[in-house]
Design a protein around this motif. Sequence first.
Motif, PDB file in Angstrom:
ATOM      1  N   ASP A 166     -14.575   4.934  10.421  1.00  0.00           N
ATOM      2  CA  ASP A 166     -15.221   4.375  11.608  1.00  0.00           C
ATOM      3  C   ASP A 166     -14.121   4.223  12.664  1.00  0.00           C
ATOM      4  O   ASP A 166     -13.145   3.482  12.441  1.00  0.00           O
ATOM      5  CB  ASP A 166     -15.845   3.012  11.280  1.00  0.00           C
ATOM      6  CG  ASP A 166     -16.516   2.350  12.476  1.00  0.00           C
ATOM      7  OD1 ASP A 166     -16.251   2.754  13.626  1.00  0.00           O
ATOM      8  OD2 ASP A 166     -17.285   1.401  12.254  1.00  0.00           O
ATOM      9  N   ASP A 207     -15.230   8.399  19.581  1.00  0.00           N
ATOM     10  CA  ASP A 207     -16.456   7.773  19.097  1.00  0.00           C
ATOM     11  C   ASP A 207     -17.678   8.335  19.828  1.00  0.00           C
ATOM     12  O   ASP A 207     -18.684   8.709  19.201  1.00  0.00           O
ATOM     13  CB  ASP A 207     -16.354   6.262  19.300  1.00  0.00           C
ATOM     14  CG  ASP A 207     -17.562   5.506  18.794  1.00  0.00           C
ATOM     15  OD1 ASP A 207     -17.977   5.729  17.635  1.00  0.00           O
ATOM     16  OD2 ASP A 207     -18.106   4.680  19.552  1.00  0.00           O
ATOM     17  N   ARG A 211     -20.668  10.855  18.164  1.00  0.00           N
ATOM     18  CA  ARG A 211     -22.076  10.461  18.263  1.00  0.00           C
ATOM     19  C   ARG A 211     -22.912  11.614  18.827  1.00  0.00           C
ATOM     20  O   ARG A 211     -24.032  11.884  18.363  1.00  0.00           O
ATOM     21  CB  ARG A 211     -22.208   9.216  19.143  1.00  0.00           C
ATOM     22  CG  ARG A 211     -23.554   8.534  19.051  1.00  0.00           C
ATOM     23  CD  ARG A 211     -23.539   7.205  19.786  1.00  0.00           C
ATOM     24  NE  ARG A 211     -22.591   6.257  19.208  1.00  0.00           N
ATOM     25  CZ  ARG A 211     -22.827   5.529  18.123  1.00  0.00           C
ATOM     26  NH1 ARG A 211     -23.991   5.652  17.490  1.00  0.00           N
ATOM     27  NH2 ARG A 211     -21.912   4.691  17.678  1.00  0.00           N
ATOM     28  N   TYR A 231     -18.849   4.286   6.046  1.00  0.00           N
ATOM     29  CA  TYR A 231     -18.416   3.791   7.364  1.00  0.00           C
ATOM     30  C   TYR A 231     -18.845   4.764   8.463  1.00  0.00           C
ATOM     31  O   TYR A 231     -19.302   4.352   9.529  1.00  0.00           O
ATOM     32  CB  TYR A 231     -16.903   3.574   7.391  1.00  0.00           C
ATOM     33  CG  TYR A 231     -16.479   2.402   6.558  1.00  0.00           C
ATOM     34  CD1 TYR A 231     -16.620   1.099   7.026  1.00  0.00           C
ATOM     35  CD2 TYR A 231     -15.972   2.585   5.269  1.00  0.00           C
ATOM     36  CE1 TYR A 231     -16.255   0.017   6.249  1.00  0.00           C
ATOM     37  CE2 TYR A 231     -15.608   1.504   4.489  1.00  0.00           C
ATOM     38  CZ  TYR A 231     -15.747   0.223   4.975  1.00  0.00           C
ATOM     39  OH  TYR A 231     -15.387  -0.854   4.200  1.00  0.00           O
ATOM     40  N   HIS A 234     -22.620   4.378   8.625  1.00  0.00           N
ATOM     41  CA  HIS A 234     -22.998   3.115   9.252  1.00  0.00           C
ATOM     42  C   HIS A 234     -22.818   3.186  10.768  1.00  0.00           C
ATOM     43  O   HIS A 234     -23.639   2.690  11.535  1.00  0.00           O
ATOM     44  CB  HIS A 234     -22.139   2.001   8.656  1.00  0.00           C
ATOM     45  CG  HIS A 234     -22.516   0.618   9.081  1.00  0.00           C
ATOM     46  ND1 HIS A 234     -21.923  -0.007  10.156  1.00  0.00           N
ATOM     47  CD2 HIS A 234     -23.407  -0.267   8.573  1.00  0.00           C
ATOM     48  CE1 HIS A 234     -22.436  -1.221  10.294  1.00  0.00           C
ATOM     49  NE2 HIS A 234     -23.341  -1.408   9.354  1.00  0.00           N
ATOM     50  N   ARG A 235     -21.749   3.828  11.202  1.00  0.00           N
ATOM     51  CA  ARG A 235     -21.443   3.910  12.629  1.00  0.00           C
ATOM     52  C   ARG A 235     -22.410   4.822  13.371  1.00  0.00           C
ATOM     53  O   ARG A 235     -22.819   4.525  14.497  1.00  0.00           O
ATOM     54  CB  ARG A 235     -20.004   4.419  12.813  1.00  0.00           C
ATOM     55  CG  ARG A 235     -19.552   4.498  14.272  1.00  0.00           C
ATOM     56  CD  ARG A 235     -19.357   3.139  14.863  1.00  0.00           C
ATOM     57  NE  ARG A 235     -19.064   3.193  16.291  1.00  0.00           N
ATOM     58  CZ  ARG A 235     -19.121   2.144  17.092  1.00  0.00           C
ATOM     59  NH1 ARG A 235     -19.457   0.953  16.610  1.00  0.00           N
ATOM     60  NH2 ARG A 235     -18.840   2.259  18.368  1.00  0.00           N
ATOM     61  N   TYR A 236     -22.792   5.945  12.730  1.00  0.00           N
ATOM     62  CA  TYR A 236     -23.532   6.975  13.466  1.00  0.00           C
ATOM     63  C   TYR A 236     -24.974   7.157  12.995  1.00  0.00           C
ATOM     64  O   TYR A 236     -25.674   8.028  13.501  1.00  0.00           O
ATOM     65  CB  TYR A 236     -22.768   8.301  13.399  1.00  0.00           C
ATOM     66  CG  TYR A 236     -21.387   8.156  13.993  1.00  0.00           C
ATOM     67  CD1 TYR A 236     -21.219   7.905  15.351  1.00  0.00           C
ATOM     68  CD2 TYR A 236     -20.249   8.208  13.191  1.00  0.00           C
ATOM     69  CE1 TYR A 236     -19.961   7.721  15.900  1.00  0.00           C
ATOM     70  CE2 TYR A 236     -18.992   8.038  13.729  1.00  0.00           C
ATOM     71  CZ  TYR A 236     -18.845   7.794  15.080  1.00  0.00           C
ATOM     72  OH  TYR A 236     -17.595   7.608  15.619  1.00  0.00           O
TER      73      TYR A 236
END
Length: 329
Positions: A166, A207, A211, A231, A234-236
């Motif tokens: 992440d 980041d 995305r 991670y 979870h982030r994307y």
Amino acid sequence: MPALAIMGVTIPALFFPGTIRAADAPVVVTSIKPIHSLVSAIMQGVGEPELIVDGAASPHTYNLKPSNARALQNAKVIFWVGPGLEAFLEKPLQALGRDASIAALDEAPGLVKLPFREGGAFEAHDDGDEHDTASSHEHHDHDAEAAHDADDAHDHGAFDTHLWLDPMNAKAMAAMITTTLVAADPANALTYQGNAEALDDRLDALDAEIRGIVAPVKDKPFIVFHDAYQYFEHRYGIRVAGSITVSPETIPGAERVSEIHSKVGQLGATCVFAEPQFEPRLVDVVIEGTRARSGVLDPEAATLKAGPDLYFTLMRGIASSMKGCLSGA
């Protein structure tokens, strides 16, 4: 003007502008490539950190070499993720006492820490446990309750140590790296701090870039070799439907491989991803007779050259590999 004597010939230091500064740089040792990359970016213009787990080696299976032990003995600063990832370093670092500043980056303020997952499409550590065959949506949402249940199923206090996947965690670790380097080497504080600010900006841009890369395929489920990607997930908001093994140190048995083969069809998994450090034939067995494609993800940068840009190459590579396989490109 100071001068250097080489083989009896005196040469003005003017011709070697980096020599004096390099001699003043602290000896810094890092454990794995993603951490080495972040430290390298912050140390640019001061020095180059040393790397322990080099080449295609994995921290999950690494054995310390005599050259690594010497590097640790000579180090002024040592960066590692922590004992949950680099277990081979725990005793050697304890033996160093206070001779070096040792920073466990899993203690960086501001980190998002996710618990290990078990059950569902993810392998329980007890091979005798029954595995739930519920759909990905039933067992694999991102809410706090699911995370709490997974934590209870694992050792209390344990968490997934692939924290760097992440970019916001990378920013938190970079802040701790900067603070540690400034304390150990205040003469170069301005350089470290300036580099850290530039790194923060690059991580924000990365980041946003990732995305955009994964957005078209984020709802397509897939299976990974081991559960190292939550991670990133979870982030994307991507859909990892399960893993062949939770722990890469443990080779899954025939029953486990057969179960995952069935889940590829049940969950509609589009891709099954191998990793360069581990047995790729398992993935071939898992996808045999299904419509799923195979791909490769490299969460620990085994195939990449160490350096300040490695982290960015690593993260873009994961995103691009996912998009390529999941879109059929």
